[in-house]
Design an enzyme around this catalytic site. Sequence first.
Site, PDB file in Angstrom:
ATOM      1  N   ARG A  90      21.927  12.619   2.014  1.00  0.00           N
ATOM      2  CA  ARG A  90      23.201  12.450   2.707  1.00  0.00           C
ATOM      3  C   ARG A  90      23.040  12.555   4.222  1.00  0.00           C
ATOM      4  O   ARG A  90      23.866  12.033   4.979  1.00  0.00           O
ATOM      5  CB  ARG A  90      24.212  13.471   2.187  1.00  0.00           C
ATOM      6  N   LYS A 119      11.484  21.521  -4.803  1.00  0.00           N
ATOM      7  CA  LYS A 119      11.753  21.140  -6.181  1.00  0.00           C
ATOM      8  C   LYS A 119      10.727  21.789  -7.121  1.00  0.00           C
ATOM      9  O   LYS A 119       9.591  22.060  -6.717  1.00  0.00           O
ATOM     10  CB  LYS A 119      11.634  19.618  -6.353  1.00  0.00           C
TER      11      LYS A 119
END
Length: 508
Positions: free
Chosen positions: A355, A281
Amino acid sequence: MPRVTTYALRSASPAKTRADAVVVGVVAGPKGPRLCDAAADVSAAYGRRLRPFLSTMGVTGKAGEAVRTPTRDEVNAPLLVFVGLGEDPTDPIAVRRAAGVAARNVPNAASVALALPSDTPELVAAVVEGHRLGGYTFTAYKSTKSETTEPNDVVVLTAIARKADAVAALERAEVLADAVALARDWVNTPPRDCTPPLLAELVTAAHKEVTKGRGAPKVKLEVFDHEQLAEMGCGGILSVGDSSDAPSRLVKLTWAPQDAVAHLALVGKGVTFDSGGLTIKPSASMVNMKGDMAGAASVVAATLAIARLGLPVKVTAFAPMAENMVSGTATRPGDVITMHNGSTVEIANTDAEGRMLLGDALSLAVQEEPDVVVDIATLTGHMQLALGDKVGAVMGTDGEVQVVLAAGRAAGEQHWPMPIPEEMKERINSSKVADLLQHDWVRWGGGLYASAFLREFTGGLPWAHLDIAGKEMNTGGPYGHVPSGATGFGVTTLVEIARSLTEGRSED
């Protein structure tokens, strides 16, 4: 949040009540502001002077407003606080928010009396819950403590103070407030002190506190470590956590009352810090990534609250925990991971790690054969872009989506339904080397893609997915009953989902 404040109900006149501060609700209207019915005797005490007095003080009754004024002979308390209710004083959401505002506007008052709309059990609960949560602070890491202190005693002034259902509503509200505060505490904790093993220890301590003593609810706790997760075939969890020196964990809680009329499985994402992994990030995007475990915090806190409330619903909760870091053992884009249910997944973006945890945990939940599965996660920035920082997204099977929306309304949290378009099936099946593609680089619909991916692990059961990205942390100033920092968003909705499952059902 330490419990130092005692809440009670009392049938009494707010003008004559002895307290350090009296809070009165103000209703906004086309003819100007007026005090709510619970403060009728304060209106009478001021008489014709009230309207010009409110005008002089700038009181309008709009939501979020708080105006403090010293009193003279009109009210026994030395401090009077006007808080805005907006236009509908019968709306529990408005009352909950006004009570939260009130909590931040009675500094250093040892005793507080609340003259807010509370003529129904639902409104009593809104006042208590809102006041408790609006006064929440997290000071564990402050070397200099704030001079502001919580009141010792808070009295809700209500005409139904002696009604059993009003007392029960107060008690339920305190349980819910405890649960939300617990989730807030964990999300606020710095990531160095909340790695997967440390978070599992915090859960263990909270579980011990709730289940100790005669008459306490019996909740089973299981904590699975790295080696056990490997034996279980939880490749998704390990694909994220193996990049960190802090090994992954999976916490399982089971509340199984003998009179259970339904079985609810809860799954919450517990990424204790998310650097993005090798798909790293930008630095600014990491600042609040300690909150990426808010889903896990929510399901644990909600399960313990459901047990404390004694709801006749079996709850099996899974909180997979991992830290997504950058190291030589990190999962690489292009790797293929085998999930708990045997599906293979091609990794495309290591910053789409949530996920992978949820896929394994959903597969484990399905094995429990629940009636309904609900997962909650700070999953995608797409949903934050779509709905902002106060409204959660809900996807899943039609019936369960409606259950979540209704539960959110009852719990005072906002959710919005989003679709899972059929074309998402093609996108998640587009890997040339594995069963599923974890992420693709199509710019549009990333939140919908993620929910379609999760659906592959639900076994066709009734299921709802709550994407709460951006809702777990309030990066601005406090509002209503929500402080700056961790919000505890989702906890009350999950408890309300469990409660709703008891409606219209009876034992076989």
